[in-house]
Design a protein around this motif. Structure first.
Motif, PDB file in Angstrom:
ATOM      1  N   GLN A  27      82.557  55.211  41.660  1.00 27.78           N
ATOM      2  CA  GLN A  27      83.287  55.530  42.941  1.00 27.78           C
ATOM      3  C   GLN A  27      83.071  55.507  44.485  1.00 27.78           C
ATOM      4  O   GLN A  27      83.812  56.074  45.098  1.00 27.78           O
ATOM      5  N   GLY A  28      81.966  55.600  44.694  1.00 24.28           N
ATOM      6  CA  GLY A  28      80.657  56.593  45.496  1.00 24.28           C
ATOM      7  C   GLY A  28      80.215  55.048  46.223  1.00 24.28           C
ATOM      8  O   GLY A  28      79.853  53.620  45.638  1.00 24.28           O
ATOM      9  N   VAL A  29      79.221  55.472  47.570  1.00 21.38           N
ATOM     10  CA  VAL A  29      78.501  54.822  47.974  1.00 21.38           C
ATOM     11  C   VAL A  29      77.324  55.408  47.418  1.00 21.38           C
ATOM     12  O   VAL A  29      76.218  54.989  48.750  1.00 21.38           O
ATOM     13  N   ALA A  30      76.741  56.074  47.142  1.00 17.85           N
ATOM     14  CA  ALA A  30      75.189  57.043  47.742  1.00 17.85           C
ATOM     15  C   ALA A  30      74.680  55.714  46.069  1.00 17.85           C
ATOM     16  O   ALA A  30      75.133  55.651  45.587  1.00 17.85           O
ATOM     17  N   PHE A  31      73.511  55.980  46.902  1.00 17.24           N
ATOM     18  CA  PHE A  31      72.665  54.932  45.558  1.00 17.24           C
ATOM     19  C   PHE A  31      71.805  56.467  45.299  1.00 17.24           C
ATOM     20  O   PHE A  31      70.798  56.622  45.546  1.00 17.24           O
ATOM     21  N   ARG A  32      71.430  55.318  43.660  1.00 21.24           N
ATOM     22  CA  ARG A  32      70.558  56.156  43.044  1.00 21.24           C
ATOM     23  C   ARG A  32      68.888  56.554  43.486  1.00 21.24           C
ATOM     24  O   ARG A  32      68.332  58.003  43.281  1.00 21.24           O
ATOM     25  N   ASP A  33      68.389  55.729  44.058  1.00 20.29           N
ATOM     26  CA  ASP A  33      66.990  55.132  44.374  1.00 20.29           C
ATOM     27  C   ASP A  33      66.898  54.440  45.638  1.00 20.29           C
ATOM     28  O   ASP A  33      67.001  53.480  45.583  1.00 20.29           O
ATOM     29  N   PRO A  34      66.858  54.880  46.918  1.00 16.27           N
ATOM     30  CA  PRO A  34      67.239  54.073  48.309  1.00 16.27           C
ATOM     31  C   PRO A  34      66.348  54.042  48.535  1.00 16.27           C
ATOM     32  O   PRO A  34      65.537  52.570  49.500  1.00 16.27           O
ATOM     33  N   THR A  35      64.674  54.523  48.039  1.00 17.22           N
ATOM     34  CA  THR A  35      63.331  53.478  48.261  1.00 17.22           C
ATOM     35  C   THR A  35      63.907  52.073  47.216  1.00 17.22           C
ATOM     36  O   THR A  35      62.826  50.981  47.368  1.00 17.22           O
ATOM     37  N   LYS A  36      64.393  52.069  46.642  1.00 16.56           N
ATOM     38  CA  LYS A  36      64.925  50.918  45.917  1.00 16.56           C
ATOM     39  C   LYS A  36      65.860  49.831  45.944  1.00 16.56           C
ATOM     40  O   LYS A  36      66.003  48.908  45.620  1.00 16.56           O
ATOM     41  N   LEU A  37      66.224  50.030  47.026  1.00 19.02           N
ATOM     42  CA  LEU A  37      67.103  49.118  47.727  1.00 19.02           C
ATOM     43  C   LEU A  37      66.832  47.243  47.599  1.00 19.02           C
ATOM     44  O   LEU A  37      65.443  47.399  48.188  1.00 19.02           O
ATOM     45  N   ASP A  38      67.253  46.781  47.433  1.00 21.58           N
ATOM     46  CA  ASP A  38      66.977  45.349  47.614  1.00 21.58           C
ATOM     47  C   ASP A  38      67.957  44.437  48.681  1.00 21.58           C
ATOM     48  O   ASP A  38      68.719  44.865  48.907  1.00 21.58           O
ATOM     49  N   ILE A  39      67.074  44.798  49.898  1.00 23.36           N
ATOM     50  CA  ILE A  39      67.000  43.739  50.902  1.00 23.36           C
ATOM     51  C   ILE A  39      67.355  41.927  50.869  1.00 23.36           C
ATOM     52  O   ILE A  39      66.629  41.619  50.816  1.00 23.36           O
TER      53      ILE A  39
END
Length: 82
Positions: A27-39
């Motif tokens: 329901q949100g847009v908070a990422f589980r682990d922002p260091t692992k975002l796929d750019i």
């Protein structure tokens, strides 16, 4: 976006960022682990960005928490043009 020019008189680049990651809550847009975002990349037009977004979204359809987004960088770089 309306026709806009830079201070040098050239056309403003409409840059789009495509990125994604695993969300904590659907329901949100908070990422589980922002260091692992796929750019995925930065694209010079909306059509290219949407094609990249669609490909990544379809490739991760088995993970319900994985989401990809398109961010209009040109809106952030020059907010007065919106």
């Amino acid at each position: 976006m309306s026709e806009t020019t830079t201070q040098n008189g050239g056309a403003l680049q409409a840059l789009h960022l495509v990125f994604g990651g695993e969300l904590i809550d659907l329901q949100g847009v908070a990422f589980r682990d922002p260091t692992k975002l796929d750019i995925v990349g930065i694209y010079s037009d909306n059509a290219s960005a949407l094609a990249a977004w669609k490909a990544k979204a379809h490739a991760t359809v088995d993970n319900a928490h994985m989401r990809y987004f398109v961010v209009q960088l040109h809106s952030l770089l020059d907010p007065e043009t919106n």
